[in-house]
Design an enzyme around this catalytic site. Structure first.
Site: not given
Ligand code: AMP
Length: 402
Positions: A37, A199, A352, A375
């Site tokens: 960055r 999520k 990210g 984001g």
């Molecule tokens: P996001 O910020 O929504 O892109 O989520 C990324 C995070 O989701 C990372 O820290 C991953 O470790 C977590 N993640 C991905 N797959 C899983 C899973 N199957 N169970 C729990 N956490 C997860």
């Protein structure tokens, strides 16, 4: 782009406020573990130095929650920036106040001052006018090169532009937005989008906007379990959003209606606990044992996804395929990084976590484009305007004003 860019603005000798995103990761010893960055903004900073500007740099760093917390001081960033610029960088203990104003007044042509973390003040996140006015001080030009923070209407991104006569995009901001526009408006087809991460709710807007724009959507990561549950599979202790079941079903129905091929994992790595020492096994998604958590995609899914991506000419990727921070659950994400790297498609990775994963896989040089924004990248994929862009001066406004 209808916004002013750094090259459009007469800069020679001016006092310039530059908002960057130096929110870099630190290792356990407090050292910067990845300075991408910082490097990404060097063209802008060096350009300003060459123009003999008095350069005032501001950024957020971590989440100090509006309080002065030295864990989030920019002191280590200053040292790395000095090394990268090969030049002394002055550092102020705060980002507003009499002492800072004096330091800015005394800056000579080509000198660089790094302000302390803007998030040490509550006014930053609240987009507070008075805080923004204090930050702006007597600066004559505002440059936003913080693509990674451009989706946030915070004081140093939005309100500040009301107190500085001219606001323009830096080189990184311009490159990010233009690159995205190009692949978004007129992509080489077929286009495949891979989405992962924790999520569905975070990415609902993105998925909905993708349907109708891309030919294929591949889902991995924690969010797969919300879809599987919506299809009435047993998912054990895997993370799930129970309140998103209807939305998940709607997305799948919508994809069918628009002829978008929607891929869900067919197997996954399950663990008896979420821990590096966990016992793990690979199971079809129909056979997730009670009490176990799905933490990565399995080998059959990797093959399925690789096949699905075979004919893609453009691939967008955001979000890890599993809990990749733990070695045991990082294979799926690493596999996707290698698959994209070997692909003939144009490959665009949204920042990210995903850019960290690609970096860890050693595949950064083999992607067509890696965005510095997580984001902000998602917000563009949602089809929304970025507050950090909206706040900049329109091109015709400068012409009208002479
Ligand atoms: P996001 O910020 O929504 O892109 O989520 C990324 C995070 O989701 C990372 O820290 C991953 O470790 C977590 N993640 C991905 N797959 C899983 C899973 N199957 N169970 C729990 N956490 C997860």
């Amino acid at each position: 782009m209808n916004k002013l860019c750094i090259e459009d603005v007469p800069l020679s000798g001016k006092r310039v406020f530059v908002r960057v995103d130096f929110n870099v990761p630190l290792d356990e010893h407090g050292n910067i573990s990845d300075d991408m960055r910082l490097r990404a903004t060097l063209p802008t900073i060096n350009y300003l130095i060459d123009e003999n500007c008095r350069v005032v740099i501001a950024t957020h760093f971590g989440r100090p929650r509006g309080e002065r917390n030295m864990k989030y001081s920019l002191a280590p960033v200053r040292k790395r920036l000095e090394r990268l610029l090969n030049k002394k960088v002055l550092f102020s203990g705060d980002c507003v106040g009499a002492k800072v104003e004096q330091m800015i007044r005394e800056l000579g042509p080509g000198q660089v001052l790094l302000l302390e973390n803007v998030r040490f003040h509550k006014g930053e996140k609240e987009n507070d006018r008075e805080f923004a006015r204090a930050l702006a001080g007597d600066c004559e030009v505002y440059i936003n090169d913080a693509f990674g923070a451009a989706h946030r209407a915070h004081a140093s991104i939005d309100a500040i532009t009301r107190f500085i006569p001219v606001a323009a995009a830096g080189f990184l901001m311009k490159k990010e937005v233009e690159y995205f526009d190009r692949i978004w408006e007129d992509p080489v087809r077929p286009v495949a989008a891979i989405l992962g991460g924790a999520k569905v709710s975070d990415k609902l807007g993105v998925i909905n906007n993708l349907i109708g724009r891309v030919e294929k959507v591949l889902i991995g990561g924690g969010m797969m379990f919300t879809f599987l549950k919506a299809m009435e599979y047993e998912i054990g202790n895997s993370i799930v959003e129970n309140d998103m079941q209807d939305e998940a079903r709607e997305i799948m129905a919508n994809a069918r209606k628009h002829g978008v091929k929607f891929y869900l994992p067919v197997d996954c790595v399950v663990a008896d606990k979420v821990d590096p020492s966990a016992e793990i096994k690979i199971v079809p998604v129909q056979e997730i044992p009670e009490g176990w958590s799905g933490l990565d995609i399995g080998p059959a899914t990797m093959r399925l996804f690789a096949e699905a991506l075979q004919d893609a000419r453009t691939i967008l990727w955001n979000g890890p395929m599993g809990l990749f921070e733990m070695e045991k659950f990082s294979r799926g994400t690493r596999f996707m990084a290698h698959t994209l790297a070997d692909s003939y498609a144009l490959t665009i990775v949204g920042g990210g976590d995903t850019d960290v994963a690609v970096h860890q896989a050693g595949e950064s040089p083999n992607m067509s484009y890696i965005s510095t924004g997580g984001g902000a990248f998602l917000q563009l994929m949602e089809g929304k305007e970025l507050p950090g862009m909206a706040a900049l001066t329109d091109k015709d406004q400068l012409q009208a004003g002479g």
